[in-house]
Enzyme design. Structure first.
Site, mmCIF file in Angstrom:
data_model
loop_
_atom_site.group_PDB
_atom_site.id
_atom_site.type_symbol
_atom_site.label_atom_id
_atom_site.label_comp_id
_atom_site.label_asym_id
_atom_site.label_seq_id
_atom_site.Cartn_x
_atom_site.Cartn_y
_atom_site.Cartn_z
ATOM 1 N N PRO A 197 1.093 -1.307 0.063
ATOM 2 C CA PRO A 197 -0.061 0.097 -0.039
ATOM 3 C C PRO A 197 0.989 1.314 -0.140
ATOM 4 O O PRO A 197 1.808 1.179 0.596
ATOM 5 C CB PRO A 197 -0.801 -0.032 1.184
ATOM 6 C CG PRO A 197 -0.755 -1.451 1.823
ATOM 7 C CD PRO A 197 0.598 -2.016 1.147
ATOM 8 N N HIS A 198 0.286 2.089 -0.724
ATOM 9 C CA HIS A 198 1.243 3.392 -0.758
ATOM 10 C C HIS A 198 0.084 4.656 -1.505
ATOM 11 O O HIS A 198 -1.024 4.256 -1.723
ATOM 12 C CB HIS A 198 2.366 3.463 -1.796
ATOM 13 C CG HIS A 198 1.936 2.966 -3.316
ATOM 14 N ND1 HIS A 198 1.820 1.827 -3.323
ATOM 15 C CD2 HIS A 198 1.821 3.844 -4.278
ATOM 16 C CE1 HIS A 198 1.359 1.628 -4.637
ATOM 17 N NE2 HIS A 198 1.374 2.712 -5.437
ATOM 18 N N GLY A 199 0.232 5.916 -1.003
ATOM 19 C CA GLY A 199 -0.523 6.796 -1.296
ATOM 20 C C GLY A 199 -0.847 7.211 -3.032
ATOM 21 O O GLY A 199 0.169 7.043 -3.573
#
Length: 146
Positions: free
Chosen positions: A63-65
């Site tokens: 997960p990352h923005g």
């Protein structure tokens, strides 16, 4: 490996199974707690998951923005949550290792490359899944694809 970006404080072991959103919040909160991001970045991580899954295969999710939340990154950091029983990322995809990333500039790319090289082999993911110590996780990732 750059200890500012990944160290034992950035790893949680033996996390009970939870929803993918809870897992994303867990790694996002660890990024926040360890000073890598502002709290708002976690929303960007959840939006990314809504757009396209961050499950990359072989039992790994990263997960990352989304790009508009990059402004909430204070410095590059990588955090890891180990789920021995897995997290359901949908479509039959179970993540045993959830890796939260906040990338500013190119500093984190070397570690990310090591993670990719390591996790391309299922036996390495199995080692990460069964690791009993945080240092063991770091050592497995340092070896890469050796």
């Amino acid at each position: 490996m750059n200890k500012e970006i990944l160290n034992e404080n950035n790893i949680v072991l033996d996390v009970p199974s939870e929803s993918k959103i809870q897992a994303i919040e867990r790694v996002g909160n660890l990024l926040f707690k360890n000073g890598y991001v502002e709290k708002e970045y976690i929303e960007g991580m959840k939006k990314r998951e809504e757009d396209v899954t961050t499950y990359i295969g072989n039992g790994i999710a990263i997960p990352h923005g989304v790009s508009e939340y990059v402004k909430y990154i204070k410095k590059s950091g990588i955090v890891i949550a180990q789920y021995p029983k897995g997290v359901d990322f949908g479509d039959g995809n179970i993540a045993y290792i959830v890796i939260g990333i906040a990338g500013k500039g190119d500093e984190h790319l070397e570690i990310l490359s090591k993670i990719a090289l390591t996790c391309q082999y299922e036996e390495n993911v199995e080692k990460l899944k069964k690791a009993r110590a945080k240092q063991e996780i770091i050592e497995i990732l340092q070896k890469g694809d050796e």
